[in-house]
Design a protein around this motif. Sequence first.
Motif, PDB file in Angstrom:
ATOM      1  N   GLN A  43       0.862  -1.173   0.000  1.00  0.00           N
ATOM      2  CA  GLN A  43       0.000   0.000   0.000  1.00  0.00           C
ATOM      3  C   GLN A  43       0.905   1.231   0.000  1.00  0.00           C
ATOM      4  O   GLN A  43       2.128   1.108   0.178  1.00  0.00           O
ATOM      5  CB  GLN A  43      -0.886   0.010   1.247  1.00  0.00           C
ATOM      6  CG  GLN A  43      -1.737  -1.222   1.457  1.00  0.00           C
ATOM      7  CD  GLN A  43      -3.044  -1.188   0.688  1.00  0.00           C
ATOM      8  OE1 GLN A  43      -3.303  -0.289  -0.129  1.00  0.00           O
ATOM      9  NE2 GLN A  43      -3.888  -2.180   0.917  1.00  0.00           N
ATOM     10  N   LEU A  44       0.302   2.403  -0.165  1.00  0.00           N
ATOM     11  CA  LEU A  44       1.076   3.642  -0.157  1.00  0.00           C
ATOM     12  C   LEU A  44       0.656   4.538   0.995  1.00  0.00           C
ATOM     13  O   LEU A  44      -0.537   4.647   1.320  1.00  0.00           O
ATOM     14  CB  LEU A  44       0.875   4.411  -1.469  1.00  0.00           C
ATOM     15  CG  LEU A  44       1.377   3.735  -2.744  1.00  0.00           C
ATOM     16  CD1 LEU A  44       1.017   4.584  -3.949  1.00  0.00           C
ATOM     17  CD2 LEU A  44       2.876   3.485  -2.685  1.00  0.00           C
ATOM     18  N   PRO A  50       5.903   3.334  -0.213  1.00  0.00           N
ATOM     19  CA  PRO A  50       5.327   1.989  -0.174  1.00  0.00           C
ATOM     20  C   PRO A  50       5.555   1.311   1.171  1.00  0.00           C
ATOM     21  O   PRO A  50       6.672   1.311   1.700  1.00  0.00           O
ATOM     22  CB  PRO A  50       6.047   1.253  -1.307  1.00  0.00           C
ATOM     23  CG  PRO A  50       7.288   2.022  -1.567  1.00  0.00           C
ATOM     24  CD  PRO A  50       7.036   3.426  -1.149  1.00  0.00           C
ATOM     25  N   VAL A  51       4.479   0.763   1.724  1.00  0.00           N
ATOM     26  CA  VAL A  51       4.545   0.033   2.992  1.00  0.00           C
ATOM     27  C   VAL A  51       3.922  -1.341   2.795  1.00  0.00           C
ATOM     28  O   VAL A  51       3.142  -1.572   1.865  1.00  0.00           O
ATOM     29  CB  VAL A  51       3.821   0.787   4.130  1.00  0.00           C
ATOM     30  CG1 VAL A  51       4.512   2.104   4.425  1.00  0.00           C
ATOM     31  CG2 VAL A  51       2.349   1.004   3.804  1.00  0.00           C
ATOM     32  N   PHE A  97       8.330  -1.040   2.545  1.00  0.00           N
ATOM     33  CA  PHE A  97       8.724  -1.994   1.511  1.00  0.00           C
ATOM     34  C   PHE A  97      10.237  -2.010   1.344  1.00  0.00           C
ATOM     35  O   PHE A  97      10.838  -3.068   1.144  1.00  0.00           O
ATOM     36  CB  PHE A  97       8.048  -1.645   0.185  1.00  0.00           C
ATOM     37  CG  PHE A  97       8.558  -2.459  -0.974  1.00  0.00           C
ATOM     38  CD1 PHE A  97       8.396  -3.827  -1.000  1.00  0.00           C
ATOM     39  CD2 PHE A  97       9.215  -1.850  -2.035  1.00  0.00           C
ATOM     40  CE1 PHE A  97       8.872  -4.594  -2.068  1.00  0.00           C
ATOM     41  CE2 PHE A  97       9.687  -2.598  -3.094  1.00  0.00           C
ATOM     42  CZ  PHE A  97       9.516  -3.972  -3.111  1.00  0.00           C
ATOM     43  N   HIS A  98      10.859  -0.846   1.456  1.00  0.00           N
ATOM     44  CA  HIS A  98      12.308  -0.790   1.242  1.00  0.00           C
ATOM     45  C   HIS A  98      13.060  -1.576   2.316  1.00  0.00           C
ATOM     46  O   HIS A  98      14.083  -2.209   2.025  1.00  0.00           O
ATOM     47  CB  HIS A  98      12.765   0.670   1.192  1.00  0.00           C
ATOM     48  CG  HIS A  98      12.228   1.423   0.011  1.00  0.00           C
ATOM     49  ND1 HIS A  98      12.529   1.075  -1.292  1.00  0.00           N
ATOM     50  CD2 HIS A  98      11.376   2.462  -0.068  1.00  0.00           C
ATOM     51  CE1 HIS A  98      11.902   1.895  -2.128  1.00  0.00           C
ATOM     52  NE2 HIS A  98      11.198   2.738  -1.410  1.00  0.00           N
ATOM     53  N   ALA A  99      12.552  -1.579   3.542  1.00  0.00           N
ATOM     54  CA  ALA A  99      13.191  -2.364   4.607  1.00  0.00           C
ATOM     55  C   ALA A  99      13.053  -3.857   4.321  1.00  0.00           C
ATOM     56  O   ALA A  99      14.010  -4.631   4.485  1.00  0.00           O
ATOM     57  CB  ALA A  99      12.565  -2.020   5.958  1.00  0.00           C
ATOM     58  N   VAL A 100      11.875  -4.268   3.878  1.00  0.00           N
ATOM     59  CA  VAL A 100      11.657  -5.680   3.565  1.00  0.00           C
ATOM     60  C   VAL A 100      12.470  -6.085   2.341  1.00  0.00           C
ATOM     61  O   VAL A 100      13.047  -7.178   2.292  1.00  0.00           O
ATOM     62  CB  VAL A 100      10.161  -5.965   3.345  1.00  0.00           C
ATOM     63  CG1 VAL A 100       9.941  -7.399   2.877  1.00  0.00           C
ATOM     64  CG2 VAL A 100       9.375  -5.701   4.629  1.00  0.00           C
ATOM     65  N   LEU A 101      12.543  -5.200   1.351  1.00  0.00           N
ATOM     66  CA  LEU A 101      13.322  -5.499   0.155  1.00  0.00           C
ATOM     67  C   LEU A 101      14.798  -5.676   0.492  1.00  0.00           C
ATOM     68  O   LEU A 101      15.461  -6.592  -0.030  1.00  0.00           O
ATOM     69  CB  LEU A 101      13.140  -4.385  -0.880  1.00  0.00           C
ATOM     70  CG  LEU A 101      13.963  -4.520  -2.158  1.00  0.00           C
ATOM     71  CD1 LEU A 101      13.637  -5.819  -2.890  1.00  0.00           C
ATOM     72  CD2 LEU A 101      13.726  -3.315  -3.066  1.00  0.00           C
ATOM     73  N   ILE A 113       5.105  -9.600  -5.089  1.00  0.00           N
ATOM     74  CA  ILE A 113       4.694  -8.279  -4.609  1.00  0.00           C
ATOM     75  C   ILE A 113       3.306  -7.969  -5.133  1.00  0.00           C
ATOM     76  O   ILE A 113       3.125  -7.705  -6.329  1.00  0.00           O
ATOM     77  CB  ILE A 113       5.693  -7.207  -5.081  1.00  0.00           C
ATOM     78  CG1 ILE A 113       7.097  -7.549  -4.595  1.00  0.00           C
ATOM     79  CG2 ILE A 113       5.261  -5.829  -4.610  1.00  0.00           C
ATOM     80  CD1 ILE A 113       8.188  -6.759  -5.289  1.00  0.00           C
ATOM     81  N   GLU A 114       2.311  -8.012  -4.250  1.00  0.00           N
ATOM     82  CA  GLU A 114       0.946  -7.690  -4.673  1.00  0.00           C
ATOM     83  C   GLU A 114       0.710  -6.195  -4.526  1.00  0.00           C
ATOM     84  O   GLU A 114       0.832  -5.631  -3.438  1.00  0.00           O
ATOM     85  CB  GLU A 114      -0.093  -8.466  -3.877  1.00  0.00           C
ATOM     86  CG  GLU A 114      -1.502  -8.174  -4.386  1.00  0.00           C
ATOM     87  CD  GLU A 114      -2.602  -8.912  -3.664  1.00  0.00           C
ATOM     88  OE1 GLU A 114      -3.765  -8.438  -3.732  1.00  0.00           O
ATOM     89  OE2 GLU A 114      -2.318  -9.949  -3.033  1.00  0.00           O
ATOM     90  N   LEU A 115       0.366  -5.568  -5.633  1.00  0.00           N
ATOM     91  CA  LEU A 115       0.094  -4.129  -5.671  1.00  0.00           C
ATOM     92  C   LEU A 115      -1.381  -3.900  -5.345  1.00  0.00           C
ATOM     93  O   LEU A 115      -2.255  -4.372  -6.067  1.00  0.00           O
ATOM     94  CB  LEU A 115       0.451  -3.569  -7.045  1.00  0.00           C
ATOM     95  CG  LEU A 115       1.901  -3.799  -7.499  1.00  0.00           C
ATOM     96  CD1 LEU A 115       2.083  -3.347  -8.938  1.00  0.00           C
ATOM     97  CD2 LEU A 115       2.878  -3.088  -6.570  1.00  0.00           C
TER      98      LEU A 115
END
Length: 244
Positions: A43-44, A50-51, A97-101, A113-115
């Motif tokens: 989500q944004l 992105p989170v 998202f960047h932390a998970v990536l 990655i589901e948008l």
Amino acid sequence: MSNASFIPVFAHRGASAYALENSLKAFEKALELGADGIELDIQLSKEGTPVVYHDPQLSRLVGSNKLVNECTIAELENFKLGKPWRRLFSSYRIPTFHAVLAWANRHQLPLNIELKSTILDNKDALIDMLHGLILPKGSHFSSFHYELLEAVKRYAPQYETALIATKKLKWDLLCDYKAIDSVHMHKRYYKPRYLEACVASAKTCRFYAVDGNEKFLTNPHPSVIGWITDFPDKVLTVQQRPLR
């Protein structure tokens, strides 16, 4: 051993049967259990950051009536997550998202990655996210929203895209969905009609809501390239693969 041994198992929102969905703990548990990849939701925030969170609203896990995209990233990262009676003392937080990536790239663990729907209102943020994006090998994007997958194909064509099937999907015209490589389906769609439609359109498929008890796991259709499950350990066991 059946060819099921070679079909990747993606942990749905992480190993969500064992830890809170879409949390770093659930992702780490999936890695520990030997999952081949992680399915997660994007989500944004209000700023377009992105989170990793499933619902467009925060009520279920946060207890707030706000929408994710109404909150700043600072607000989102401060919320405690969990069931109402556990939330006050919870250590769970919404990860970016960047932390998970960064975590996934460190472990070279593929991502599904589901948008989600909030991205429809801020496609520029999606384009920014895609610019220069480096994902672990075997990663791909999925969505209920075809137009988001079109954006992925335009700005990051190196990545696979998968449309999540709904009743509106025109199976007889599946080949016309040029921006997708595969279809993700609930296991109730595991029927000849839908499998054959994938073959006829030269598209592959993955099935979700798999729990390890399905008969088709031991002799999967050739078009199947992945299982998505809350129980990666159970599906791996059915495939006669050793757990880590």
